[in-house]
Design an enzyme around this catalytic site. Structure first.
Site, PDB file in Angstrom:
ATOM      1  NE  ARG A   1      -4.435  -0.435   2.335  1.00 28.20           N
ATOM      2  CZ  ARG A   1      -5.288  -1.461   2.428  1.00 28.20           C
ATOM      3  NH1 ARG A   1      -4.837  -2.685   2.459  1.00 28.20           N
ATOM      4  NH2 ARG A   1      -6.582  -1.244   2.473  1.00 28.20           N
TER       5      ARG A   1
ATOM      6  NE  ARG B   1     -17.266  -4.217   2.903  1.00 25.74           N
ATOM      7  CZ  ARG B   1     -16.001  -4.276   2.475  1.00 25.74           C
ATOM      8  NH1 ARG B   1     -15.664  -5.067   1.484  1.00 25.74           N
ATOM      9  NH2 ARG B   1     -15.064  -3.536   3.020  1.00 25.74           N
TER      10      ARG B   1
ATOM     11  NE  ARG C   1     -13.404  -4.040   6.839  1.00 23.42           N
ATOM     12  CZ  ARG C   1     -12.589  -4.051   5.792  1.00 23.42           C
ATOM     13  NH1 ARG C   1     -12.730  -4.986   4.867  1.00 23.42           N
ATOM     14  NH2 ARG C   1     -11.647  -3.148   5.652  1.00 23.42           N
TER      15      ARG C   1
HETATM   16  P1  AMP Z   1      -8.411  -3.896   3.902  1.00 20.18           P
HETATM   17  O1  AMP Z   1      -9.138  -5.076   4.451  1.00 20.18           O
HETATM   18  O2  AMP Z   1      -7.386  -4.258   2.873  1.00 20.18           O
HETATM   19  O3  AMP Z   1      -9.349  -2.808   3.430  1.00 20.18           O
HETATM   20  O4  AMP Z   1      -7.582  -3.269   5.110  1.00 20.18           O
HETATM   21  C1  AMP Z   1      -8.234  -2.790   6.265  1.00 20.18           C
HETATM   22  C2  AMP Z   1      -7.290  -1.889   7.050  1.00 20.18           C
HETATM   23  O5  AMP Z   1      -6.154  -2.628   7.490  1.00 20.18           O
HETATM   24  C3  AMP Z   1      -6.700  -0.711   6.282  1.00 20.18           C
HETATM   25  O6  AMP Z   1      -7.570   0.395   6.247  1.00 20.18           O
HETATM   26  C4  AMP Z   1      -5.437  -0.428   7.093  1.00 20.18           C
HETATM   27  O7  AMP Z   1      -5.735   0.220   8.306  1.00 20.18           O
HETATM   28  C5  AMP Z   1      -4.973  -1.832   7.431  1.00 20.18           C
HETATM   29  N1  AMP Z   1      -4.096  -2.385   6.367  1.00 20.18           N
HETATM   30  C6  AMP Z   1      -4.342  -3.469   5.589  1.00 20.18           C
HETATM   31  N2  AMP Z   1      -3.324  -3.694   4.752  1.00 20.18           N
HETATM   32  C7  AMP Z   1      -2.409  -2.722   4.998  1.00 20.18           C
HETATM   33  C8  AMP Z   1      -1.154  -2.400   4.436  1.00 20.18           C
HETATM   34  N3  AMP Z   1      -0.615  -3.124   3.427  1.00 20.18           N
HETATM   35  N4  AMP Z   1      -0.491  -1.325   4.935  1.00 20.18           N
HETATM   36  C9  AMP Z   1      -0.998  -0.594   5.948  1.00 20.18           C
HETATM   37  N5  AMP Z   1      -2.187  -0.828   6.507  1.00 20.18           N
HETATM   38  C10 AMP Z   1      -2.901  -1.895   6.048  1.00 20.18           C
END
Ligand code: AMP
Length: 194
Positions: free
Chosen positions: A88, A127, A139
């Site tokens: 990210r 969602r 969530r």
């Molecule tokens: P996601 O399920 O991919 O939308 O991730 C949910 C949350 O987890 C994000 O909003 C971040 O707070 C954290 N997160 C997930 N992947 C990353 C990453 N690669 N780098 C930093 N934070 C992450």
């Protein structure tokens, strides 16, 4: 084969990663799923990440890089991985290159799922509403007061990776606003042509 699904929150990365995992034996590595499991289990990493995730901010690079590094060493990643929600940031992208190089592997392709912001906001609101109506947990970062921050962090920190991977000739783009099956078919066609 190692591939990244790149795109904003709500673009359908998780859905497509699950389909690819079922079809191709590649392992879905979602840092979001792993971090949520860690917060639910109350591990030190999870406790550190929870407040950050609840705000829609990014967890520090060293934390997610550590998680991915550990996970890649497990046997179910032997055939390769689908990186979903990782990298990210530019630091994470460089770390991934180094981790794969250490294993004698490389990144084969980066598939960008393109979805307009207005549609993402609508999808995430739906969602959250569907989960709520069904009595399932919503969530915390899908709430309307948090989601815009996730989107802003995507545009600031993650979207620059599109140009990064384009310059490396690894980027393929798919219109993520099409039906799930069509997006899946277009991703399959990209992988077949590699
Ligand atoms: P996601 O399920 O991919 O939308 O991730 C949910 C949350 O987890 C994000 O909003 C971040 O707070 C954290 N997160 C997930 N992947 C990353 C990453 N690669 N780098 C930093 N934070 C992450």
């Amino acid at each position: 084969m190692n591939l990244i699904l790149l795109g904003p929150p709500g673009a359908g990365k998780g859905t497509q990663a699950e389909l690819l995992e079922a079809e191709r034996g590649l392992k879905q590595l979602s840092t979001g799923i792993m971090l949520r499991a860690a917060t639910e289990a109350g591990t030190p990493v999870g406790l550190k990440a929870k407040a950050i995730m609840d705000r829609g901010d990014l967890v520090p690079d060293d934390v997610v890089i550590g998680i991915i590094s550990d996970r890649l060493n497990e046997p179910d990643c032997a055939k390769g991985a689908i990186f979903d929600g990782f990298p990210r940031t530019a630091v994470q992208a460089d770390a991934l290159d180094a981790l794969l190089a250490k294993r004698g592997e490389k990144l084969n392709v980066v598939i960008q799922l393109e979805v307009d912001d207005a549609i993402l906001i609508e999808r995430i609101a739906n969602r959250a509403a569907e989960n709520e109506a069904a009595g399932r947990p919503v969530r915390s970062d899908d709430r309307p007061e948090v989601f815009p921050n996730r989107l802003a962090k995507y545009h600031r920190d993650t979207a620059p990776l599109i140009a990064h991977y384009r310059a490396k000739n690894l980027l393929k783009s798919v219109d993520g606003m099409q039906p799930v099956k069509i997006v899946a078919a277009q991703i399959s066609a990209i992988l077949e042509a590699l």
